[in-house]
Write an enzyme that holds these catalytic residues in place. Structure first.
Site, PDB file in Angstrom:
ATOM      1  CD  GLU A 263     -18.646  34.837 -31.073  1.00 26.08           C
ATOM      2  OE1 GLU A 263     -17.509  35.036 -31.543  1.00 26.08           O
ATOM      3  OE2 GLU A 263     -18.859  34.171 -30.029  1.00 26.08           O
TER       4      GLU A 263
ATOM      5  CE  LYS B 195     -14.813  34.380 -33.091  1.00 21.24           C
ATOM      6  NZ  LYS B 195     -15.323  33.559 -31.958  1.00 21.24           N
TER       7      LYS B 195
END
Length: 119
Positions: free
Chosen positions: A21, A98
């Site tokens: 990420e 997200k």
């Protein structure tokens, strides 16, 4: 209290607890509700007497794409506190989405929301 609502402010950030990420990044989407009083802005028709939502949107993008955090909770708080510090608002609601979170089951979105006000 009057409100300005920004929805869907989107940028790529590198927030998350996993190395990939941080390395690859992903889209984050922010909604913000700015609580303020429009009386003076309406009376004068002058942007100096309100929160300039274009500037707020730019600020949000800079925070999304800025210094990475492990948790989107921290991103939401950072954005909310920055809006309170930098713009003439009494309170702010911030929701961070997200949509590509690394979750191993089908899902539509993950969000965290915070509310902050001047004390």
């Amino acid at each position: 209290m009057d409100k300005i609502t920004l929805t869907g402010v989107t940028a790529v950030g590198h927030h998350g607890v996993f190395d990939f990420e941080r390395r690859e990044g992903q889209p984050f989407v922010v909604d913000a509700v700015l609580h303020t009083d429009f009386s003076r802005a309406a009376e004068t028709d002058d942007i100096e007497h309100t929160a300039h939502y274009g500037e707020v949107a730019g600020y949000i993008v800079s925070e999304i794409s800025g210094e990475p955090l492990n948790l989107i909770e921290g991103l939401a708080v950072r954005i909310a506190e920055g809006i309170l510090a930098g713009y003439p608002v009494s309170a702010v609601d911030v929701t961070v989405h997200k949509p590509k979170a690394p979750i191993e089951v089908p899902f539509g979105d993950v969000t965290v929301s915070v509310y902050r006000e001047r004390t």
